[in-house]
Write an enzyme that holds these catalytic residues in place. Structure first.
Site, PDB file in Angstrom:
ATOM      1  N   ILE A 121       7.883  -1.689   2.912  1.00  0.00           N
ATOM      2  CA  ILE A 121       7.051  -2.547   2.657  1.00  0.00           C
ATOM      3  C   ILE A 121       6.002  -2.093   3.614  1.00  0.00           C
ATOM      4  O   ILE A 121       6.017  -2.257   4.696  1.00  0.00           O
ATOM      5  CB  ILE A 121       7.388  -4.152   2.887  1.00  0.00           C
ATOM      6  N   GLU A 122       4.765  -1.760   3.042  1.00  0.00           N
ATOM      7  CA  GLU A 122       3.566  -1.370   3.708  1.00  0.00           C
ATOM      8  C   GLU A 122       2.527  -2.008   3.413  1.00  0.00           C
ATOM      9  O   GLU A 122       1.959  -2.421   2.544  1.00  0.00           O
ATOM     10  CB  GLU A 122       3.597   0.317   3.209  1.00  0.00           C
ATOM     11  N   ALA A 123       1.798  -2.174   4.672  1.00  0.00           N
ATOM     12  CA  ALA A 123       0.418  -2.880   4.866  1.00  0.00           C
ATOM     13  C   ALA A 123       0.348  -4.127   4.057  1.00  0.00           C
ATOM     14  O   ALA A 123      -0.566  -4.155   3.013  1.00  0.00           O
ATOM     15  CB  ALA A 123      -0.525  -1.798   4.539  1.00  0.00           C
ATOM     16  N   LEU A 163       0.702  -1.287   0.011  1.00  0.00           N
ATOM     17  CA  LEU A 163       0.043   0.007   0.077  1.00  0.00           C
ATOM     18  C   LEU A 163       0.869   1.247  -0.058  1.00  0.00           C
ATOM     19  O   LEU A 163       1.379   1.487   0.885  1.00  0.00           O
ATOM     20  CB  LEU A 163      -0.673   0.085   1.245  1.00  0.00           C
TER      21      LEU A 163
END
Length: 127
Positions: free
Chosen positions: A44-46, A3
């Protein structure tokens, strides 16, 4: 990878990405492509923990997680979230280490009250 804040409106809000095999494979490939392009690290998100661990295990550059579990090499939080300044919305992955919004609100209210009651500035605050 995952995300990205600039894509929030496109996907209809803050939602975890990479939950199904197809989107997880796309995110993993994007991470590999970013590494191949010469990136020195990757946020690295969500994404689910399993995907974050897979990405971290398959690329050589450091991974920094935000809502992607401790499987990443490091972590980041938005300072306003960490300090509890944002009261409207708190993503699941945020831990508020302080609630400064309430403290700031109380301090401003006290200042306003002191000004209205002519308690500030006091003798000690003027020349």
């Amino acid at each position: 990878v995952g995300l990205l804040p600039q894509h929030v409106r496109e996907i209809g809000g803050y939602k975890y990405q990479g939950k199904d095999e197809k989107s997880a494979a796309e995110i993993l490939q994007t991470a590999k492509d970013i590494e191949a392009a010469g990136a020195f690290s990757l946020v690295i998100e969500a994404v689910p923990e399993k995907l974050a661990a897979q990405i971290s295990g398959e690329i050589k550059i450091p991974t920094i997680g935000i809502g992607a579990s401790s499987a990443c090499d490091g972590q980041v939080l938005v300072i306003d979230d960490l300090l509890g300044l944002n009261q409207e919305f708190t993503p699941k992955f945020v831990r508020k280490y302080e609630n400064l919004a309430q403290k700031i609100e109380a301090a401003v209210a006290e200042f306003s009250r002191d000004v209205k009651e002519k308690k500030f500035p006091g003798r000690e605050n003027v020349v």
